[in-house]
Enzyme design. Structure first.
Site, PDB file in Angstrom:
ATOM      1  N   ASP A  20      -3.594  -7.039  -7.677  1.00 13.79           N
ATOM      2  CA  ASP A  20      -4.982  -7.407  -7.966  1.00 13.79           C
ATOM      3  C   ASP A  20      -5.234  -7.091  -9.439  1.00 13.79           C
ATOM      4  O   ASP A  20      -5.894  -6.114  -9.786  1.00 13.79           O
ATOM      5  CB  ASP A  20      -5.917  -6.629  -7.039  1.00 13.79           C
TER       6      ASP A  20
ATOM      7  N   HIS B 237       0.834  -1.207   0.000  1.00 10.24           N
ATOM      8  CA  HIS B 237       0.000   0.000   0.000  1.00 10.24           C
ATOM      9  C   HIS B 237       0.877   1.270   0.000  1.00 10.24           C
ATOM     10  O   HIS B 237       0.589   2.233  -0.699  1.00 10.24           O
ATOM     11  CB  HIS B 237      -0.881   0.045   1.256  1.00 10.24           C
TER      12      HIS B 237
ATOM     13  N   ARG C 286      -3.985 -10.244   3.983  1.00  9.13           N
ATOM     14  CA  ARG C 286      -4.414 -11.587   4.404  1.00  9.13           C
ATOM     15  C   ARG C 286      -3.228 -12.482   4.760  1.00  9.13           C
ATOM     16  O   ARG C 286      -3.432 -13.541   5.360  1.00  9.13           O
ATOM     17  CB  ARG C 286      -5.283 -12.242   3.334  1.00  9.13           C
TER      18      ARG C 286
HETATM   19  P1  AMP Z   1      -6.560  -3.703  -0.418  1.00  7.15           P
HETATM   20  O1  AMP Z   1      -6.370  -2.938   0.842  1.00  7.15           O
HETATM   21  O2  AMP Z   1      -6.108  -5.120  -0.337  1.00  7.15           O
HETATM   22  O3  AMP Z   1      -7.918  -3.518  -1.023  1.00  7.15           O
HETATM   23  O4  AMP Z   1      -5.546  -3.038  -1.467  1.00  7.15           O
HETATM   24  C1  AMP Z   1      -5.561  -1.662  -1.723  1.00  7.15           C
HETATM   25  C2  AMP Z   1      -4.675  -1.381  -2.914  1.00  7.15           C
HETATM   26  O5  AMP Z   1      -3.350  -1.813  -2.643  1.00  7.15           O
HETATM   27  C3  AMP Z   1      -5.127  -2.139  -4.186  1.00  7.15           C
HETATM   28  O6  AMP Z   1      -4.967  -1.282  -5.311  1.00  7.15           O
HETATM   29  C4  AMP Z   1      -4.162  -3.291  -4.220  1.00  7.15           C
HETATM   30  O7  AMP Z   1      -3.955  -3.797  -5.524  1.00  7.15           O
HETATM   31  C5  AMP Z   1      -2.900  -2.651  -3.674  1.00  7.15           C
HETATM   32  N1  AMP Z   1      -1.991  -3.683  -3.167  1.00  7.15           N
HETATM   33  C6  AMP Z   1      -2.277  -4.679  -2.287  1.00  7.15           C
HETATM   34  N2  AMP Z   1      -1.200  -5.473  -2.107  1.00  7.15           N
HETATM   35  C7  AMP Z   1      -0.214  -4.962  -2.882  1.00  7.15           C
HETATM   36  C8  AMP Z   1       1.154  -5.328  -3.153  1.00  7.15           C
HETATM   37  N3  AMP Z   1       1.713  -6.395  -2.582  1.00  7.15           N
HETATM   38  N4  AMP Z   1       1.849  -4.575  -4.017  1.00  7.15           N
HETATM   39  C9  AMP Z   1       1.298  -3.484  -4.626  1.00  7.15           C
HETATM   40  N5  AMP Z   1       0.026  -3.087  -4.424  1.00  7.15           N
HETATM   41  C10 AMP Z   1      -0.715  -3.812  -3.564  1.00  7.15           C
END
Ligand code: AMP
Length: 281
Positions: A147, A33, A184
């Site tokens: 994602d 993030h 997760r």
């Molecule tokens: P989430 O909180 O899981 O909904 O993710 C929020 C944003 O962070 C989304 O655009 C995800 O694709 C991005 N994101 C999550 N994990 C990663 C990662 N390992 N590398 C880059 N972006 C990420």
């Protein structure tokens, strides 16, 4: 750093800012993030982060209730990164009970892969992202390639709704051993984490097979499944697709069509996804 919980205050605060790059998240912030936040800083005068665990993208049997919500440490991380505005609404603020449900879909991109195994998922993602974009009205919004299908769906939704917002794809951040960072991952113990590594190993195997001249998508998919099966993870899909349309390929020919390999699998009760874009040399 400004922290807002309501739509009205967010709009007022945003109006006082110049160009804004938004990073939508569900919180439990990790280095993945934060890499989006750093990219956002390069793209606009100000950075906004939304932190909202979106109920409509979880099925009833999924982990909405137990999804981690460490809001104080998330805010501290945002502050340390120089974030200007954090929007942290309640469920009722974004989904007013008096307003009936709305639906948004991008069926061509959303019905396959994740859509087959989590049919509710992209409807929920589109709904919340459309709301967040409409509340914050950023100039740019950053999304992770982690994602991958979600990124493609959001690009299509934004273009399809004629929103004047640029969608910025950001590379996947991984741990040193190759595991893609994910909120997760916190559910995994050490042994499960090692088994979870088989997703990135399967993708490396796919890339190797394609580099060695394998042109049959079924063969590559089989190779990925075998790697994951050896580590006792239950595979939802292991797919070789066109990287823009996400359609299956008859033949792999990198000179003609860009390819992405995508996997989703369960380590016991924890579901992980990963992907790798395979480009022509
Ligand atoms: P989430 O909180 O899981 O909904 O993710 C929020 C944003 O962070 C989304 O655009 C995800 O694709 C991005 N994101 C999550 N994990 C990663 C990662 N390992 N590398 C880059 N972006 C990420």
């Amino acid at each position: 750093m400004i922290v807002t919980h309501t739509i009205d205050e967010t709009r007022q605060r945003r109006a006082a800012l110049g160009t804004v790059a938004l990073v939508p998240t569900m919180g439990a912030l990790h280095a993945g993030h934060l890499s989006l936040v750093r990219r956002a800083k390069q793209l606009a005068d100000h950075v906004a982060v939304s932190i909202f665990v979106n109920p409509t993208q979880f099925a009833p049997h999924e982990d909405f209730e137990k999804y981690p919500r460490p809001i104080e440490s998330d805010l501290a991380k945002c502050r340390a990164e120089g974030v200007d505005l954090v929007f942290n609404p309640t469920v009722d603020e974004l989904y007013p009970p008096a307003v009936g449900a709305i639906e948004l879909s991008v069926p061509e991109l959303a019905q396959t892969l994740e859509g087959e195994f989590r049919p509710h998922f992209f409807g929920g993602v589109c709904r919340v992202v459309a709301k967040l974009l409409n509340v914050v009205r950023p100039d740019v919004a950053c999304f992770g390639q982690k994602d991958y299908q979600q990124l493609r769906v959001i690009e299509a939704m934004t273009a399809g709704l004629c929103l004047p917002i640029r969608i910025e794809p950001c590379p996947t951040v991984r741990d040193d051993d190759g595991l893609a960072l994910s909120s997760r991952n916190a559910y995994l113990d050490d042994k499960q984490r090692k088994r979870g590594l088989s997703l990135s190993m399967a993708l490396a195997e796919a890339e190797r097979a394609i580099a060695d001249g394998e042109t049959d998508p079924d063969e590559v998919e089989g190779a990925m499944r075998r790697v994951m099966a050896t580590h006792d993870v239950r595979v939802d899909y292991a797919a070789v697709r066109h990287s823009k349309t996400l359609k299956p390929l008859d033949l792999i020919n990198l000179a003609l069509e860009p390819v992405v390999c995508l996997v989703a699998a369960h380590v016991d009760r924890v579901r992980l996804i990963d992907n790798r874009v395979v480009a022509a040399e």
